[in-house]
Design an enzyme around this catalytic site. Structure first.
Site, mmCIF file in Angstrom:
data_model
loop_
_atom_site.group_PDB
_atom_site.id
_atom_site.type_symbol
_atom_site.label_atom_id
_atom_site.label_comp_id
_atom_site.label_asym_id
_atom_site.label_seq_id
_atom_site.Cartn_x
_atom_site.Cartn_y
_atom_site.Cartn_z
ATOM 1 N N LYS A 80 0.948 -1.174 0.071
ATOM 2 C CA LYS A 80 -0.113 -0.021 -0.014
ATOM 3 C C LYS A 80 0.719 1.103 0.296
ATOM 4 O O LYS A 80 2.087 0.994 0.455
ATOM 5 C CB LYS A 80 -0.950 0.004 1.422
ATOM 6 C CG LYS A 80 -2.201 0.832 1.211
ATOM 7 C CD LYS A 80 -3.203 -0.135 0.814
ATOM 8 C CE LYS A 80 -4.590 1.072 0.789
ATOM 9 N NZ LYS A 80 -5.845 0.109 0.422
ATOM 10 N N GLY A 180 -20.024 7.120 6.838
ATOM 11 C CA GLY A 180 -19.544 7.369 5.483
ATOM 12 C C GLY A 180 -20.237 7.094 4.292
ATOM 13 O O GLY A 180 -20.409 5.885 4.101
ATOM 14 N N VAL A 181 -20.460 8.418 3.442
ATOM 15 C CA VAL A 181 -21.185 7.693 2.310
ATOM 16 C C VAL A 181 -20.705 8.270 0.962
ATOM 17 O O VAL A 181 -20.948 9.161 0.348
ATOM 18 C CB VAL A 181 -22.715 8.143 2.142
ATOM 19 C CG1 VAL A 181 -23.775 6.994 2.634
ATOM 20 C CG2 VAL A 181 -23.123 9.547 2.919
ATOM 21 N N GLY A 182 -19.331 7.857 0.916
ATOM 22 C CA GLY A 182 -18.449 8.161 -0.057
ATOM 23 C C GLY A 182 -18.537 7.413 -1.334
ATOM 24 O O GLY A 182 -19.708 6.925 -1.452
ATOM 25 N N ASN A 183 -17.463 7.196 -2.054
ATOM 26 C CA ASN A 183 -17.561 6.432 -3.250
ATOM 27 C C ASN A 183 -18.035 4.960 -3.209
ATOM 28 O O ASN A 183 -19.115 4.752 -3.941
ATOM 29 C CB ASN A 183 -16.124 6.076 -3.830
ATOM 30 C CG ASN A 183 -15.819 7.508 -4.429
ATOM 31 O OD1 ASN A 183 -16.354 8.397 -5.099
ATOM 32 N ND2 ASN A 183 -14.327 7.865 -4.118
ATOM 33 N N VAL A 184 -17.675 4.197 -2.224
ATOM 34 C CA VAL A 184 -18.128 2.559 -2.118
ATOM 35 C C VAL A 184 -19.591 2.881 -1.561
ATOM 36 O O VAL A 184 -20.390 2.172 -2.199
ATOM 37 C CB VAL A 184 -17.117 1.979 -1.292
ATOM 38 C CG1 VAL A 184 -17.761 0.695 -0.951
ATOM 39 C CG2 VAL A 184 -15.735 1.938 -1.865
ATOM 40 N N TYR A 186 -21.992 5.104 -1.395
ATOM 41 C CA TYR A 186 -23.257 5.509 -2.069
ATOM 42 C C TYR A 186 -23.361 4.555 -2.918
ATOM 43 O O TYR A 186 -24.675 4.204 -3.038
ATOM 44 C CB TYR A 186 -22.748 6.644 -2.931
ATOM 45 C CG TYR A 186 -23.932 7.191 -3.875
ATOM 46 C CD1 TYR A 186 -24.590 8.364 -3.461
ATOM 47 C CD2 TYR A 186 -23.865 6.807 -5.319
ATOM 48 C CE1 TYR A 186 -25.749 8.586 -4.023
ATOM 49 C CE2 TYR A 186 -24.737 7.352 -6.068
ATOM 50 C CZ TYR A 186 -25.968 8.295 -5.413
ATOM 51 O OH TYR A 186 -26.901 8.674 -6.295
HETATM 52 N N1 LIG Z 1 -12.950 2.507 -3.032
HETATM 53 C C1 LIG Z 1 -12.557 1.141 -3.209
HETATM 54 O O1 LIG Z 1 -12.800 0.364 -4.010
HETATM 55 C C2 LIG Z 1 -12.298 0.307 -1.819
HETATM 56 C C3 LIG Z 1 -11.922 -1.007 -1.699
HETATM 57 C C4 LIG Z 1 -11.617 -1.524 -0.355
HETATM 58 C C5 LIG Z 1 -11.923 -0.732 0.650
HETATM 59 N N2 LIG Z 1 -12.183 0.569 0.736
HETATM 60 C C6 LIG Z 1 -12.256 1.280 1.785
HETATM 61 O O2 LIG Z 1 -13.419 1.778 2.175
HETATM 62 C C7 LIG Z 1 -13.551 2.878 2.921
HETATM 63 C C8 LIG Z 1 -14.281 3.961 1.882
HETATM 64 O O3 LIG Z 1 -13.500 4.196 0.807
HETATM 65 P P1 LIG Z 1 -14.203 5.281 -0.427
HETATM 66 O O4 LIG Z 1 -13.366 4.926 -1.750
HETATM 67 O O5 LIG Z 1 -15.655 4.898 -0.471
HETATM 68 O O6 LIG Z 1 -13.637 6.601 0.147
HETATM 69 P P2 LIG Z 1 -14.470 8.025 0.270
HETATM 70 O O7 LIG Z 1 -13.236 8.901 0.503
HETATM 71 O O8 LIG Z 1 -15.026 8.269 -1.051
HETATM 72 O O9 LIG Z 1 -15.343 7.869 1.434
HETATM 73 C C9 LIG Z 1 -15.197 7.728 2.575
HETATM 74 C C10 LIG Z 1 -16.414 8.821 3.169
HETATM 75 O O10 LIG Z 1 -16.135 8.822 4.584
HETATM 76 C C11 LIG Z 1 -16.474 10.062 5.193
HETATM 77 N N3 LIG Z 1 -15.870 10.172 6.368
HETATM 78 C C12 LIG Z 1 -14.488 10.236 6.853
HETATM 79 N N4 LIG Z 1 -14.280 10.295 8.078
HETATM 80 C C13 LIG Z 1 -15.807 10.371 8.720
HETATM 81 C C14 LIG Z 1 -16.125 10.018 10.008
HETATM 82 N N5 LIG Z 1 -15.467 10.032 11.092
HETATM 83 N N6 LIG Z 1 -17.545 9.962 9.881
HETATM 84 C C15 LIG Z 1 -18.278 9.820 9.061
HETATM 85 N N7 LIG Z 1 -17.662 10.027 7.814
HETATM 86 C C16 LIG Z 1 -16.597 10.243 7.685
HETATM 87 C C17 LIG Z 1 -15.739 10.964 3.975
HETATM 88 O O11 LIG Z 1 -16.160 12.385 4.336
HETATM 89 C C18 LIG Z 1 -16.221 10.213 2.702
HETATM 90 O O12 LIG Z 1 -17.385 10.829 2.410
HETATM 91 C C19 LIG Z 1 -12.040 3.113 3.076
HETATM 92 O O13 LIG Z 1 -11.526 2.887 4.312
HETATM 93 C C20 LIG Z 1 -11.243 2.620 2.079
HETATM 94 O O14 LIG Z 1 -10.027 2.027 2.411
HETATM 95 C C21 LIG Z 1 -12.310 1.065 -0.524
HETATM 96 C C1 LIG Z 2 -8.676 -1.351 -5.639
HETATM 97 C C2 LIG Z 2 -7.527 -1.969 -4.372
HETATM 98 C C3 LIG Z 2 -6.374 -2.234 -5.224
HETATM 99 C C4 LIG Z 2 -7.408 -0.869 -3.334
HETATM 100 C C5 LIG Z 2 -8.597 -0.770 -2.484
HETATM 101 N N1 LIG Z 2 -8.591 0.725 -1.920
HETATM 102 C C6 LIG Z 2 -8.549 -1.685 -1.097
HETATM 103 O O1 LIG Z 2 -8.497 -1.407 -0.284
HETATM 104 O O2 LIG Z 2 -8.836 -2.865 -1.429
#
Ligand SMILES: NC(=O)c1ccc[n+]([C@@H]2O[C@H](COP(=O)([O-])OP(=O)(O)OC[C@H]3O[C@@H](n4cnc5c(N)ncnc54)[C@H](O)[C@@H]3O)[C@@H](O)[C@H]2O)c1
Ligand SMILES: CC(C)C[C@H](N)C(=O)O
Length: 365
Positions: A80, A180-184, A186
């Site tokens: 990472k 947290g309603v970010g990328n994943v 949502y």
């Molecule tokens: N994107 C992926 O494909 C993926 C894959 C595996 C794991 N993850 C994990 O999933 C989690 C979310 O990833 P993402 O890509 O959606 O990220 P993101 O940044 O799009 O979403 C995270 C959301 O959490 C909110 N947030 C942060 N701190 C907070 C708090 N204390 N209380 C409430 N909300 C809070 C942020 O404002 C944001 O909207 C991360 O831990 C990431 O490592 C993501």
């Molecule tokens: C897409 C992956 C390689 C990375 C992702 N953020 C995870 O934690 O799994």
């Protein structure tokens, strides 16, 4: 932090510090274990309170990727990167190109992708300098943004966990608290809403909350109140360590299942969940959809195959629950066993990944 003591304790292979004054790049690449293949793991950009905190995050996340990739059945090791900085303010294309050159210098020992604070455009910049990047959009056969596929995997995993905890995989009428309603999250909320789940959401970003309220009729609470709400499932989808001494006594849910990496502040919190009868879907098993998706790029991306492979998360969790029930152990230990057995089996025949032997990258076009 005594760095070598730490690396030795958790058996890390490599820790690299990458600096580029012109672009402001300050990146830390952690490679945990390459027994199964080159280390694949995303790049997080975040404003860390200290350099030590950034190093610790890179190390913890890298180890998580070793276990995630192993448990998902991928021939990939774990690594990472964290980039120190504010993704809203400090990003520039040159920074990601400089980072790409550092990745290239590792000759395939580490492959990157998106994580919190980085997106497909950043990966496209990295791809200008190295082929060891996934989740890009810039060439045909690219996987693009992994988040919706991660969400699909969480949804599948949540159904498997619900089946174990409630006797039915249906999420209709279940009350689900989403942190947290970010990328994943949502995309996850969309799937849950379509199935008829009731959503309670929170986020530190008011726009994200508003969007979930508008699109999915979600109820909103303040960030700290999410632990106290009456719900069936708590879905941590923000950052790590939200399952801790302060929050566990407040949880009303029977299930913890979400996308965040490193949800347990420490192992003992997995034990406490187990003692309290709260079923925990181990984070790196349930959130493997994104990495399964981007890993498919390495063998010539096929969306249908990738989505089919993501469905395996349901079965992987069933296997974790079966081990947990059979051996009367918390689910996080059952998941670790699953991953460690796979790594150990390979270790018996060979150790570190060296580029000049047959490997998954041979398929790359
Ligand atoms: N994107 C992926 O494909 C993926 C894959 C595996 C794991 N993850 C994990 O999933 C989690 C979310 O990833 P993402 O890509 O959606 O990220 P993101 O940044 O799009 O979403 C995270 C959301 O959490 C909110 N947030 C942060 N701190 C907070 C708090 N204390 N209380 C409430 N909300 C809070 C942020 O404002 C944001 O909207 C991360 O831990 C990431 O490592 C993501
Ligand atoms: C897409 C992956 C390689 C990375 C992702 N953020 C995870 O934690 O799994």
């Amino acid at each position: 932090m005594e760095i070598f003591n730490y690396l030795e304790k958790y058996d890390y292979e490599q820790l690299l510090f990458c600096q580029d004054k012109q672009s402001g790049l300050k990146a830390i690449i952690a490679i945990h274990d390459t027994t199964l293949g080159p280390a694949l793991g995303g790049t997080r950009m975040w404003t860390y309170a200290s350099e030590e905190e950034a190093i610790e995050d890179a190390l913890r996340l890298a180890k998580g990727m070793t276990y995630k990739n192993a448990a998902a059945g991928l021939d990939l090791g774990g690594g990472k990167t964290v980039i120190i900085g504010d993704p809203k303010r400090d990003k520039n294309p040159e920074m990601f190109r400089a980072f790409g050159r550092y990745i290239q210098s590792l000759s395939g020992r580490y492959i990157t992708a998106e994580d919190v604070g980085t997106n497909e455009s950043d990966m496209d910049q990295i791809a200008l300098e190295t082929e060891y990047v996934t989740g890009v959009t810039s060439y045909s056969g690219a996987a693009g943004n992994p988040s919706p596929v991660t969400a699909l995997g969480i949804y599948q995993g949540m159904k498997a966990t619900a089946k174990e905890a409630f006797g039915t995989e249906s999420l209709e009428g279940k009350v689900i608290a989403v942190q947290g309603v970010g990328n994943v999250a949502y995309s996850l909320c969309k799937l849950l809403h379509e199935e008829g789940a009731e959503l309670i959401v929170t986020d530190i970003n008011k726009n994200a909350v508003q969007r979930a309220q508008n699109d999915f009729n979600a109820k909103a609470v303040d960030p700290d109140d999410i632990y106290d709400v009456d719900c069936d499932i708590y879905a941590p989808c923000a950052l790590g360590a939200t399952i801790n001494d302060n929050t566990i006594p407040r949880l009303k849910a029977k299930v913890v299942a979400g996308s965040a990496n490193n949800q347990l502040k420490s192992h003992e919190h997995g034990d406490i969940l187990h003692q309290r009868g709260i079923l925990y879907a181990p984070d790196y098993v349930i959130n493997a959809g994104g990495v399964i998706n981007v890993a498919d790029e390495l063998i010539g991306y096929n969306r249908e195959r990738a989505l089919h492979n993501v469905q395996r998360i349901y079965k992987n969790l069933e296997q974790v629950f079966a081990i947990s029930n059979r051996d009367q152990i918390p689910t996080y230990i059952a998941a670790d066993r699953l991953a460690e057995e796979r790594i150990q089996a390979k270790k018996n025949s060979r150790s570190q990944f060296i580029i000049n032997e047959r490997n998954i990258l041979d398929h790359r076009q």
